[in-house]
Enzyme design. Structure first.
Site, PDB file in Angstrom:
ATOM      1  N   SER A  75       0.898  -1.096  -0.009  1.00 22.69           N
ATOM      2  CA  SER A  75       0.055  -0.038   0.158  1.00 22.69           C
ATOM      3  C   SER A  75       0.779   0.995   0.083  1.00 22.69           C
ATOM      4  O   SER A  75       1.784   1.387   0.730  1.00 22.69           O
ATOM      5  CB  SER A  75      -0.950  -0.013   1.384  1.00 22.69           C
ATOM      6  OG  SER A  75      -1.579   1.306   1.627  1.00 22.69           O
TER       7      SER A  75
ATOM      8  N   GLU B  17       0.122   3.522   1.878  1.00 26.72           N
ATOM      9  CA  GLU B  17       0.479   3.965   3.260  1.00 26.72           C
ATOM     10  C   GLU B  17       1.543   3.625   3.883  1.00 26.72           C
ATOM     11  O   GLU B  17       2.081   4.247   4.838  1.00 26.72           O
ATOM     12  CB  GLU B  17      -0.786   3.327   3.943  1.00 26.72           C
ATOM     13  CG  GLU B  17      -2.188   4.132   4.049  1.00 26.72           C
ATOM     14  CD  GLU B  17      -2.222   5.470   4.547  1.00 26.72           C
ATOM     15  OE1 GLU B  17      -1.840   5.618   5.756  1.00 26.72           O
ATOM     16  OE2 GLU B  17      -2.467   6.290   3.938  1.00 26.72           O
TER      17      GLU B  17
ATOM     18  N   TYR C 275      -1.650   0.521  10.738  1.00 24.45           N
ATOM     19  CA  TYR C 275      -2.001  -0.223   9.152  1.00 24.45           C
ATOM     20  C   TYR C 275      -0.895  -0.223   8.344  1.00 24.45           C
ATOM     21  O   TYR C 275      -0.484  -1.028   7.716  1.00 24.45           O
ATOM     22  CB  TYR C 275      -3.356   0.539   8.608  1.00 24.45           C
ATOM     23  CG  TYR C 275      -3.205   0.036   7.090  1.00 24.45           C
ATOM     24  CD1 TYR C 275      -4.086  -1.262   6.798  1.00 24.45           C
ATOM     25  CD2 TYR C 275      -2.949   0.950   6.287  1.00 24.45           C
ATOM     26  CE1 TYR C 275      -4.114  -1.601   5.467  1.00 24.45           C
ATOM     27  CE2 TYR C 275      -3.138   0.132   4.686  1.00 24.45           C
ATOM     28  CZ  TYR C 275      -3.649  -0.873   4.488  1.00 24.45           C
ATOM     29  OH  TYR C 275      -3.903  -1.378   3.201  1.00 24.45           O
TER      30      TYR C 275
END
Ligand code: G4F
Length: 328
Positions: free
Chosen positions: A127, A129, A151
């Site tokens: 991701s 992220e 996360y």
């Protein structure tokens, strides 16, 4: 006939990926939690139209035994590991379960493949992220990770595990570093779908306000059906590798909001309330992906750009009055 196993098969990406693989003649298997099998109306809605064409197996990312058993039974040629606790906000509320599910779950899938089908090609859903508070923009495969949430941290760990299994055990293991990807099948908790549904509900007189958090955050938003093609392509190459998949455009939540409400002939300023309670303890302010490696090596390019994506999502929700009325 090639066999594919998809973890997290009830999710947005898996629904598009399963369609793609079925069209290519694959035998498609999916792992779902037992609770989903017991509540098909609410939990299997994204794959309802292909349920008779795929095989579902009960399994949980919290149980190595269950993952091992499915891998042993299916013996896939390709495994797409998409399952995760993927909502960033929730990862702050329960970091323990996010880290446990996402890191151990990835380790379980990789370990089962190594033990039972080491020739199976493996895709890991990394991701953007993972870049988090990135020092440079746009981000590419060489940009250092600086995750800003449990996360993001869990995804970096999964990325490292994937690379480690590739280097240690010679698995054909790839990571896609996917930037935000949306569609009318997006989960209701993510900001794009929350806005699309919010605009549609206000338009239909079902709501008169929409509460959001940080409107200044910028994301690189693409169309999920484009992104699953990149996952597939990664596993068709001669060598395993990692790829950034993005649009190389960035837009703020506010821009998404303006456009989405305009698609419903509304002015967002009349309805939106910025609620500090929705802010995250640590925000990722700016993401934009440089997908030139994927373009060069996979021949991949996004086909849907920002404006078309926003319109697609709002139009779909405006048409879906029955779902909107039951949505709270
Ligand atoms: O839609 P979001 O929740 O997506 P986020 O956090 O970027 O993560 C998504 O994309 C990642 C890929 O980069 C995935 F790995 C991840 O699993 C997930 O799919 O939030 C986007 C932005 C954030 O900056 C957030 O603070 O929107 C901001 N925001 C403002 N108001 C809001 C809200 N986000 C949500 N979910 N809800 C709001 O009301």
């Amino acid at each position: 006939m090639k066999r594919a196993l998809i973890t997290g098969v009830t999710g947005q990406d898996a629904s598009y990926l399963a369609e793609l693989l079925l069209n290519k003649g694959y035998e498609v298997h999916g792992i779902v939690r037992r609770v989903a099998l017991e509540d098909p109306v609410h939990r299997l809605w994204r794959i309802r139209h292909i349920l008779d064409k795929i095989t579902l197996h009960a399994g949980s990312l919290e149980s190595y035994a269950s993952i091992f058993n499915v891998v042993e039974k299916v013996r896939p040629d390709e495994c797409y590991h998409l399952a995760a606790q993927s909502f960033v906000t929730y990862s702050f509320e329960d970091a323990f379960s996010t880290l446990n599910t996402n890191i151990n779950g990835t380790l379980f899938v990789l370990s089962a493949i190594k033990e039972k089908v080491p020739e199976c090609r493996f895709y890991y859903a990394g991701s953007s992220e993972m870049f988090g508070h990135a020092k440079t923009t746009p981000q590419n495969e060489n940009t250092p990770f600086y995750p800003r949430s449990p996360y993001g941290i869990s995804k970096v760990a999964g990325f490292d595990l994937t690379r480690n299994f590739r280097e240690s055990y010679n698995l054909f293991a790839c990571s896609g570093i996917l930037f935000n990807h949306e569609s009318p099948r997006r989960g209701f908790e993510f900001v794009t779908r929350k806005i699309a549904i919010g605009a549609a509900r206000i338009k239909l007189g079902l709501d008169d306000e929409l509460r959001l958090g940080n409107l200044e955050a910028k994301r690189d938003w693409g169309f999920a059906a484009d992104y699953v093609k990149a996952m597939y392509l990664m596993l068709q190459q001669d060598d395993p590798d990692d790829y950034v998949i993005a649009t190389n455009e960035t837009h703020s939540v506010k821009e998404f909001l303006e456009l989405a409400f305009a698609c419903a002939d509304l002015n967002w300023k009349d309805y939106v309330i910025v609620d500090k309670q929705v802010y995250r303890p640590a925000e990722v302010y700016l993401l934009m992906g440089d997908y030139s490696k994927g373009k060069k090596k996979l021949g991949w390019e996004p086909t849907v750009r920002f404006e078309e994506l926003v319109k697609m999502m709002v139009d779909a929700d405006l048409k879906n009055g029955e779902m909107l009325r039951s949505h709270t």
